[in-house]
Scaffold this motif. Structure first.
Motif, short mmCIF file in Angstrom:
data_model
loop_
_atom_site.label_atom_id
_atom_site.label_comp_id
_atom_site.label_asym_id
_atom_site.label_seq_id
_atom_site.Cartn_x
_atom_site.Cartn_y
_atom_site.Cartn_z
N GLY A 220 -38.36 122.55 54.52
CA GLY A 220 -39.28 122.79 55.62
C GLY A 220 -38.60 123.06 56.94
N GLY A 221 -37.28 122.87 56.99
CA GLY A 221 -36.53 123.03 58.23
C GLY A 221 -35.88 124.40 58.32
N PRO A 222 -34.92 124.54 59.24
CA PRO A 222 -34.44 123.50 60.14
C PRO A 222 -35.43 123.25 61.28
CG PRO A 222 -33.32 125.55 60.63
CD PRO A 222 -34.18 125.81 59.41
N TYR A 223 -35.27 122.11 61.93
CA TYR A 223 -36.22 121.67 62.95
C TYR A 223 -35.58 121.69 64.34
CZ TYR A 223 -38.45 119.96 58.71
OH TYR A 223 -39.00 119.88 57.46
N ASP A 224 -36.37 122.06 65.31
CA ASP A 224 -35.90 122.07 66.68
C ASP A 224 -35.96 120.68 67.31
OD1 ASP A 224 -35.62 125.04 66.97
OD2 ASP A 224 -37.75 124.91 66.48
N LEU A 225 -36.81 119.82 66.75
CA LEU A 225 -36.93 118.44 67.23
C LEU A 225 -37.28 117.55 66.05
CD1 LEU A 225 -37.19 116.23 69.43
CD2 LEU A 225 -39.58 116.95 69.72
N ILE A 226 -36.56 116.44 65.95
CA ILE A 226 -36.87 115.41 64.96
C ILE A 226 -37.15 114.12 65.72
CG2 ILE A 226 -36.07 114.07 62.98
CD1 ILE A 226 -34.24 116.38 62.25
N VAL A 227 -38.32 113.54 65.46
CA VAL A 227 -38.68 112.24 66.06
C VAL A 227 -38.54 111.19 64.97
CG1 VAL A 227 -40.51 110.89 67.14
CG2 VAL A 227 -40.27 113.33 67.67
N VAL A 228 -37.78 110.13 65.27
CA VAL A 228 -37.54 109.05 64.32
C VAL A 228 -38.02 107.75 64.97
CG1 VAL A 228 -35.85 107.88 62.88
CG2 VAL A 228 -35.48 110.28 63.53
N ASP A 229 -39.15 107.24 64.51
CA ASP A 229 -39.74 106.04 65.12
C ASP A 229 -40.13 105.05 64.03
OD1 ASP A 229 -40.80 104.25 66.90
OD2 ASP A 229 -42.66 105.34 67.22
N PRO A 230 -39.13 104.44 63.38
CA PRO A 230 -39.43 103.56 62.25
C PRO A 230 -39.76 102.14 62.69
CG PRO A 230 -37.07 103.67 62.57
CD PRO A 230 -37.69 104.56 63.62
N PRO A 231 -40.36 101.36 61.80
CA PRO A 231 -40.45 99.92 62.07
C PRO A 231 -39.05 99.32 62.01
CG PRO A 231 -41.09 100.39 59.82
CD PRO A 231 -40.90 101.71 60.48
N SER A 232 -38.81 98.26 62.77
CA SER A 232 -37.48 97.63 62.71
C SER A 232 -37.31 96.86 61.41
CB SER A 232 -37.27 96.71 63.91
OG SER A 232 -38.27 95.70 63.95
#
Length: 316
Positions: A220-232
């Motif tokens: 599906g990429g490549p991506y211009d922005l990747i947001v990574v917001d996981p639970p700790s």
């Protein structure tokens, strides 16, 4: 007539915040005892999800405390909105359970809140999380501004939850957003959030285990922005110390040249160095751009304990 109970002394900072609270139109935090700036109130927070006031205690509280809160909120609401009924929800929680009670009024159903022109469904009376994380306001603002300067950007939203990042990215002009989260129920709310904002296309919703889906994500990429917001820490899903490095090493192959990654971590036990050292080891080709400030309402005695949101960039 109700007996008058003494006001617990440690609550004075919280009660003072209520007495001077503005009437918010957007969802937001008004008191952040968790930041350690108010001795004796470290277990308290006060949020507003208009029209509902939400108090949260991270330890058990007695009747005197709840009575004092009720009196303070009633008095302030009578000043802010004469004639309108107070709506107040209280949650007492720890790491394993949450007891949530509607103390006054009636919570809207459905309950929709706004932030910077975007609208989101929330659900206060049940569960730990309410569908919208107030502390990530600066992250959403950054994504909105970043994408607005790069119309048509392709975005990968990992641990998407109810897809707030996706909504603001598409509003700012993103061409495509892929939302990935194991929780299909959260993604379903995310789809409703898109429709609520008139976003009828441009987003995909993938209820997948990220660590079992790298091939699909690469395609599906490549991506211009990747947001990574996981639970700790979420047993069976993501444990930061073990899983964040595994994720970091995949970022270079998913990012377009010059693309950015927004790495988020909300753990008081892990400082900034955990992310920076991990990226230096696992993804050394990505350059550190900077750390986003947290919203002023979430001020903390220690930047190391507070929410960490770091920006990295792939080489051209």
């Amino acid at each position: 007539m109700r007996a008058v109970l003494p006001v617990p002394a440690p609550m004075h900072a919280l009660l003072a915040a209520i007495a001077s609270a503005p009437r918010l139109t957007d969802a937001g935090r008004l008191f952040h005892g968790r930041g350690g700036l108010h001795p004796g109130c470290e277990h308290w927070t006060l949020d507003v999800y208009p029209p509902v006031w939400l108090t949260t205690s991270f330890q058990p509280v007695d009747d005197a405390a709840l009575a004092a809160l009720g009196d303070a909120l009633s008095a302030r609401w009578a000043q802010l909105a004469p004639g309108e009924p107070l709506c107040w929800v209280h949650q007492t929680r720890d790491e394993v359970r949450a007891d949530t009670r509607t103390m006054a009024g009636q919570v809207p159903a459905p309950h929709v809140v706004s932030e910077a022109g975007a609208r989101f469904y929330v659900h206060l009376p049940r569960g730990f999380n309410h569908g919208f994380f107030l502390d990530m306001a600066e992250g959403r603002r950054w994504v909105r501004e970043h994408v607005a300067a790069r119309p048509g950007a392709r975005v990968l939203n990992l641990f998407a939850y109810t897809c707030a990042f996706s909504v603001v990215a598409l509003q700012a002009g993103a061409g495509q957003v892929a939302n990935v989260d194991m929780a299909g129920g959260a993604l379903a709310i995310g789809q409703r959030n898109h429709l609520l904002n008139g976003l009828n296309g441009g987003a995909s919703f993938l209820p997948h285990d990220i660590f079992a889906s790298w091939g699909r994500l690469r395609r599906g990429g490549p991506y211009d922005l990747i947001v990574v917001d996981p639970p700790s820490y979420q047993k069976g899903s993501f444990v930061a110390e073990k899983d964040y490095p595994r994720l970091m090493r995949r970022l270079p192959e998913l990012l377009a040249p010059g693309g950015h990654a927004l790495l988020c971590l909300n753990s008081p036990k892990l400082g900034v160095a955990f992310l920076q050292d991990g990226m230096a080891e696992q993804a050394p080709t990505l350059g550190f751009v900077g750390r986003l400030p947290n919203p002023p309402a979430f001020a903390d005695v220690s930047d190391e304990r507070a929410l960490k949101v770091l920006v990295y960039r792939a080489p051209d």
